[in-house]
Design an enzyme around this catalytic site. Structure first.
Site, PDB file in Angstrom:
ATOM      1  CG  HIS A   1     -15.497  -8.522  -6.104  1.00  0.00           C
ATOM      2  ND1 HIS A   1     -14.581  -9.177  -5.323  1.00  0.00           N
ATOM      3  CD2 HIS A   1     -15.786  -9.376  -7.117  1.00  0.00           C
ATOM      4  CE1 HIS A   1     -14.314 -10.372  -5.831  1.00  0.00           C
ATOM      5  NE2 HIS A   1     -15.030 -10.510  -6.935  1.00  0.00           N
TER       6      HIS A   1
ATOM      7  CG  ASP B   1     -14.530  -0.231   0.330  1.00  0.00           C
ATOM      8  OD1 ASP B   1     -14.625  -0.996  -0.647  1.00  0.00           O
ATOM      9  OD2 ASP B   1     -13.442   0.213   0.748  1.00  0.00           O
TER      10      ASP B   1
HETATM   11  P1  ADP Z   1     -10.402  -2.086  -3.472  1.00  0.00           P
HETATM   12  O1  ADP Z   1     -10.832  -3.399  -4.006  1.00  0.00           O
HETATM   13  O2  ADP Z   1     -11.440  -1.027  -3.601  1.00  0.00           O
HETATM   14  O3  ADP Z   1      -9.097  -1.625  -3.992  1.00  0.00           O
HETATM   15  P2  ADP Z   1      -9.823  -3.431  -0.899  1.00  0.00           P
HETATM   16  O4  ADP Z   1      -9.436  -2.829   0.408  1.00  0.00           O
HETATM   17  O5  ADP Z   1     -10.913  -4.422  -0.816  1.00  0.00           O
HETATM   18  O6  ADP Z   1     -10.184  -2.226  -1.883  1.00  0.00           O
HETATM   19  O7  ADP Z   1      -8.583  -4.160  -1.557  1.00  0.00           O
HETATM   20  C1  ADP Z   1      -7.374  -3.514  -1.758  1.00  0.00           C
HETATM   21  C2  ADP Z   1      -6.288  -4.564  -1.914  1.00  0.00           C
HETATM   22  O8  ADP Z   1      -5.169  -3.943  -2.529  1.00  0.00           O
HETATM   23  C3  ADP Z   1      -5.823  -5.134  -0.599  1.00  0.00           C
HETATM   24  O9  ADP Z   1      -5.549  -6.509  -0.736  1.00  0.00           O
HETATM   25  C4  ADP Z   1      -4.542  -4.351  -0.313  1.00  0.00           C
HETATM   26  O10 ADP Z   1      -3.580  -5.074   0.412  1.00  0.00           O
HETATM   27  C5  ADP Z   1      -4.034  -4.060  -1.698  1.00  0.00           C
HETATM   28  N1  ADP Z   1      -3.293  -2.786  -1.711  1.00  0.00           N
HETATM   29  C6  ADP Z   1      -3.743  -1.558  -1.408  1.00  0.00           C
HETATM   30  N2  ADP Z   1      -2.768  -0.640  -1.503  1.00  0.00           N
HETATM   31  C7  ADP Z   1      -1.668  -1.305  -1.859  1.00  0.00           C
HETATM   32  C8  ADP Z   1      -0.320  -0.919  -2.118  1.00  0.00           C
HETATM   33  N3  ADP Z   1       0.104   0.349  -2.012  1.00  0.00           N
HETATM   34  N4  ADP Z   1       0.540  -1.886  -2.485  1.00  0.00           N
HETATM   35  C9  ADP Z   1       0.130  -3.171  -2.602  1.00  0.00           C
HETATM   36  N5  ADP Z   1      -1.105  -3.591  -2.379  1.00  0.00           N
HETATM   37  C10 ADP Z   1      -2.008  -2.677  -2.003  1.00  0.00           C
HETATM   38  O1  F6P Z   2     -13.359  -4.054  -5.903  1.00  0.00           O
HETATM   39  C1  F6P Z   2     -13.599  -3.229  -6.963  1.00  0.00           C
HETATM   40  C2  F6P Z   2     -12.480  -3.195  -7.986  1.00  0.00           C
HETATM   41  O2  F6P Z   2     -12.892  -2.667  -9.196  1.00  0.00           O
HETATM   42  C3  F6P Z   2     -11.926  -4.567  -8.241  1.00  0.00           C
HETATM   43  O3  F6P Z   2     -12.581  -5.198  -9.296  1.00  0.00           O
HETATM   44  C4  F6P Z   2     -10.491  -4.276  -8.476  1.00  0.00           C
HETATM   45  O4  F6P Z   2      -9.706  -5.275  -7.916  1.00  0.00           O
HETATM   46  C5  F6P Z   2     -10.197  -3.003  -7.710  1.00  0.00           C
HETATM   47  O5  F6P Z   2     -11.422  -2.382  -7.531  1.00  0.00           O
HETATM   48  C6  F6P Z   2      -9.143  -2.164  -8.381  1.00  0.00           C
HETATM   49  O6  F6P Z   2      -9.638  -1.562  -9.526  1.00  0.00           O
HETATM   50  P1  F6P Z   2      -8.952  -1.554 -10.957  1.00  0.00           P
HETATM   51  O7  F6P Z   2      -9.040  -2.943 -11.489  1.00  0.00           O
HETATM   52  O8  F6P Z   2      -9.771  -0.574 -11.712  1.00  0.00           O
HETATM   53  O9  F6P Z   2      -7.544  -1.128 -10.754  1.00  0.00           O
END
Ligand code: ADP
Ligand code: F6P
Length: 483
Positions: free
Chosen positions: A174, A382
């Protein structure tokens, strides 16, 4: 064995025909006294991506239930069997917080923070990967499809193939896969590559990542490789780009709900009915460019280009990996900077930045997306960034401008966004101003094109594309160089 029908939830499929293996189970770490537990979408891309797919598909999900100690026995949720793998306190420290998130994570994200190397972290990584492989080998039925997810489990494909050569194994990363110059720093680079090559299909977010991987297996392991295929012993491993996505229809429907529209109206009022709302939603992670964004906003305020009463910034930054020191340092720095900016530019009842660290439910997130005239998604690096895609999906009236980092995987798919280099402070400021001042007709045209893209390239299209390619690997008499 056809894989694709699993996605439409054929009732006759058994749970053990598709096994998803991921570091986390998508559940709350608290199981009710009666043994019940529920889906929980912890803030993070992996669960956000897989939840809408598996909710309607009989499958087994192997993962960690949160907490330390023995693995809890969990009930099925919506037909998905939850198979938990135990992590001890030491595993958590050395595998999850250590090797996964303080060695691999920074290396895979352009080393924007210094990667750390400790030999005992590797031992824990190997040990935990072995445990996941054994748990998977136990639950998968003969000939099942096993889909291993992300950087925490890069050794699982290789270990699992040794235990269960009958399985069809897919691996999907991912996060970004780095260029050889960075990956070569890893003391255990050969083992990590060999682990991934245990899969029949290794999927990445972007074609560049597949290219980096192909170069590395030739350089480190001396194997013949193209950006599509790698020959290893008597097997061919397929590689390729499969950009992950979201449940576009679900997000659009949520954003369109009357209660969400009401909530959005109230939120806007609570913010003082400003002319424009800028929103950012991130995990509190140094890869997300939060500090650079705050600096750009602060300079725009100082230069009088934006005014507190007219424009507000809502920064949601949910804490993440809180015991890893780089994350603690980041949170301290972000909170100090938010305090400084509010102290300097805010007025009583009118902060310059509304700073929130809470996890929100999907409806609240959709309401936030609805009020955002500009969504600022400016990570330094990212893999994809699903927040950017969620925002686009939520803009059902084709309004709203997306400010997007060139270094997010999503930029390759959403060229109509205002693309910026978050390392270039002046460029970031100009990009933000351009998004704030964009002509409504231009905004509509860009948003319409982005929404159309996401309707076609949603999470089901992603899974179909990945799993049908994995399906083909079985019958494939592939030869290196051919297709
Ligand atoms: P990462 O995988 O690095 O966290 P992404 O943007 O791909 O980044 O995914 C983040 C996910 O987490 C999204 O589906 C987003 O809606 C969710 N998310 C981020 N912040 C919050 C929050 N404060 N509350 C609920 N969901 C959140
Ligand atoms: O997308 C990268 C990632 O490590 C995912 O595997 C995971 O959903 C997200 O970031 C949040 O990280 P963690 O599982 O460490 O809270």
């Amino acid at each position: 064995m056809a894989v694709t029908p699993l996605l439409i939830g054929m009732p006759e499929m058994r749970q053990s025909s598709l096994v998803v293996v991921a570091n986390r189970l998508p559940i709350d770490d608290s199981v009710a006294p009666d043994g019940a537990c529920e889906w929980r979408r912890n803030p993070g891309g992996l669960v956000s991506a897989l939840h809408p797919l598996l909710r309607h598909t009989p499958a087994t999900w192997v993962g960690w239930a949160g907490g330390t100690g023995p693995a809890p026995v969990l009930p099925d949720i919506d037909g998905v069997r939850m198979h938990s793998v135990a992590l001890s306190g030491e595993d958590l420290r050395d595998h999850y917080e250590g090797f996964a998130n303080a060695t691999l994570w920074p290396i895979y994200h352009d080393a924007v923070e210094q990667p750390q190397h400790h030999r005992r972290w590797w031992d824990a990584y190997l040990r935990v990967n072995q445990r996941f492989a054994e748990a998977t080998a136990q639950v998968a039925e003969a000939g099942a499809v096993v889909w291993v997810q992300d950087y925490h489990l890069q050794l699982v494909p290789g270990l699992l193939r040794t235990l269960r050569p009958d399985l069809r194994i897919g691996f999907f990363l991912h996060v970004p896969f780095p260029p050889p110059e960075l990956f070569m720093q890893l003391p255990r680079r050969a083992e990590l590559l060999r682990g991934m090559l245990g899969a029949d299909l290794v999927g990445f977010q972007r074609a560049q990542a597949a290219h980096n991987f192909a170069q590395l297996v030739t350089k480190v392991l001396g194997l013949p490789a193209t950006d599509r295929r790698i020959g290893i012993e008597d097997r061919v491993v397929r590689i390729g780009a499969f950009p992950v996505s979201i449940d576009t229809v679900e997000m659009a429907a949520l954003a369109d709900r009357p209660d969400v529209a009401d909530r959005a109206r109230r939120l806007r009022q609570d913010l003082g009915s400003p002319d424009q709302v800028i929103l950012s939603v991130d995990r509190m992670d140094y890869t997300k460019g939060i500090e650079q964004r705050l600096k750009a906003y602060s300079e725009l305020l100082a230069g009088g280009h934006v005014k507190v009463r007219d424009t507000v910034l809502v920064q949601v930054a949910v804490p993440s990996r809180e015991r890893v020191s780089q994350y603690q340092i980041l949170r301290d720095r972000v909170e100090r900077e938010v305090g400084r900016i509010n102290g300097e530019f805010g007025r009583v009842g009118e902060p310059a930045i509304h700073y929130l660290t809470q996890p929100f439910d999907r409806a609240e997130l959709a309401a936030l997306y609805r009020i955002a005239d500009v969504m600022a998604v400016t990570p330094l690096r990212d893999g994809m960034n699903l927040v950017a895609k969620e925002y686009v999906a939520a803009r059902v009236d084709d309004t709203g401008a997306l400010l997007l980092s060139e270094f997010a995987g999503a930029a390759a798919e959403l060229p109509q966004a205002h693309l910026v280099n978050p390392h270039d402070l002046e460029g970031l400021k100009q990009g933000l101003l351009a998004a704030l001042r964009a002509d409504p007709a231009d905004v509509r045209e860009r948003m319409r094109a982005m929404r159309a893209h996401l309707h076609e390239h949603d999470i089901r299209a992603w899974a179909r594309s990945y799993l049908s390619t994995l399906d083909q690997t079985g019958s494939m008499l592939a030869r290196l160089g051919g297709d």
